[in-house]
Design a protein around this motif. Structure first.
Motif, short mmCIF file in Angstrom:
data_model
loop_
_atom_site.label_atom_id
_atom_site.label_comp_id
_atom_site.label_asym_id
_atom_site.label_seq_id
_atom_site.Cartn_x
_atom_site.Cartn_y
_atom_site.Cartn_z
N GLU A 114 0.84 -1.27 0.07
CA GLU A 114 -0.02 0.07 -0.04
C GLU A 114 0.80 1.18 -0.09
OE1 GLU A 114 -2.84 -0.28 3.17
OE2 GLU A 114 -3.44 -2.24 2.33
N HIS A 115 1.96 1.11 0.23
CA HIS A 115 3.05 2.30 0.31
C HIS A 115 4.06 2.07 -0.67
CE1 HIS A 115 0.43 4.66 3.10
NE2 HIS A 115 0.23 3.39 3.62
N CYS A 122 5.16 7.85 5.29
CA CYS A 122 5.69 7.32 4.02
C CYS A 122 5.97 8.23 2.92
CB CYS A 122 4.57 6.46 3.38
SG CYS A 122 3.36 7.34 2.74
N CYS A 171 5.58 7.82 0.03
CA CYS A 171 4.48 8.24 -1.21
C CYS A 171 3.43 9.12 -0.91
CB CYS A 171 3.89 6.97 -1.79
SG CYS A 171 3.75 5.39 -0.54
N HIS A 172 2.64 8.94 0.29
CA HIS A 172 1.51 9.93 0.56
C HIS A 172 1.91 11.01 1.22
CE1 HIS A 172 0.10 5.71 -0.12
NE2 HIS A 172 -0.71 6.38 -1.00
ZN ZN Z 1 2.29 5.90 1.19
#
Ligand code: ZN
Length: 128
Positions: free
Chosen positions: A55-56, A72, A74-75
């Motif tokens: 999910e990441h 994370c 990514c987000h």
């Molecule tokens: Zn993420």
């Protein structure tokens, strides 16, 4: 902080997973990962791997633990100069990591770079 490591699931050749940038030394990382698997995911190792690895895809600054949802790449904090790498980190590409934590179904294994590839230095069952 600053000890770069990888959280991964096992593959026939080695492992595949994501980097994390902080607190990668075993004393801290093993306790954080055990807390995440046992307390947050109620012992469901595959559910933990889905969050940590699938999910990441950018990897982590801090992996989540029972007290914190983690940060994370990514987000939460994408790198300033473009997207985080979404390529999984494997036994072939983990050369920047000092430790690799492999989430086996029944145990957590710690790998370090050795003369002949990755060497397992510790292993602890999820439940004792
Ligand atoms: Zn993420």
């Amino acid at each position: 902080m600053g000890t770069r490591a990888v959280v991964a699931r096992p593959t026939p050749q080695g492992f595949t997973g994501r980097i994390f940038l902080n607190d990668g030394a075993p004393y801290t990382a093993m306790s954080v990962l055990r807390g995440f698997v046992l307390n947050v995911q109620e012992g469901d190792v595959e559910a933990a791997a889905r969050v940590l690895i699938d999910e990441h895809p950018g990897g982590w600054i801090d992996v989540p633990d029972p007290d914190c949802r983690g940060r994370c790449l990514c987000h939460d904090a994408p790198p300033v100069n473009g997207a985080a790498s979404t390529e999984p980190t494997t036994e072939q590409t983990a050369s920047e990591a000092e430790y690799v934590y492999v989430l086996h179904p029944e145990r957590l294994a710690v790998l370090v770079p050795g003369d002949d590839g990755w060497e397992e230095i510790r292993s602890t069952p999820w439940s004792d």
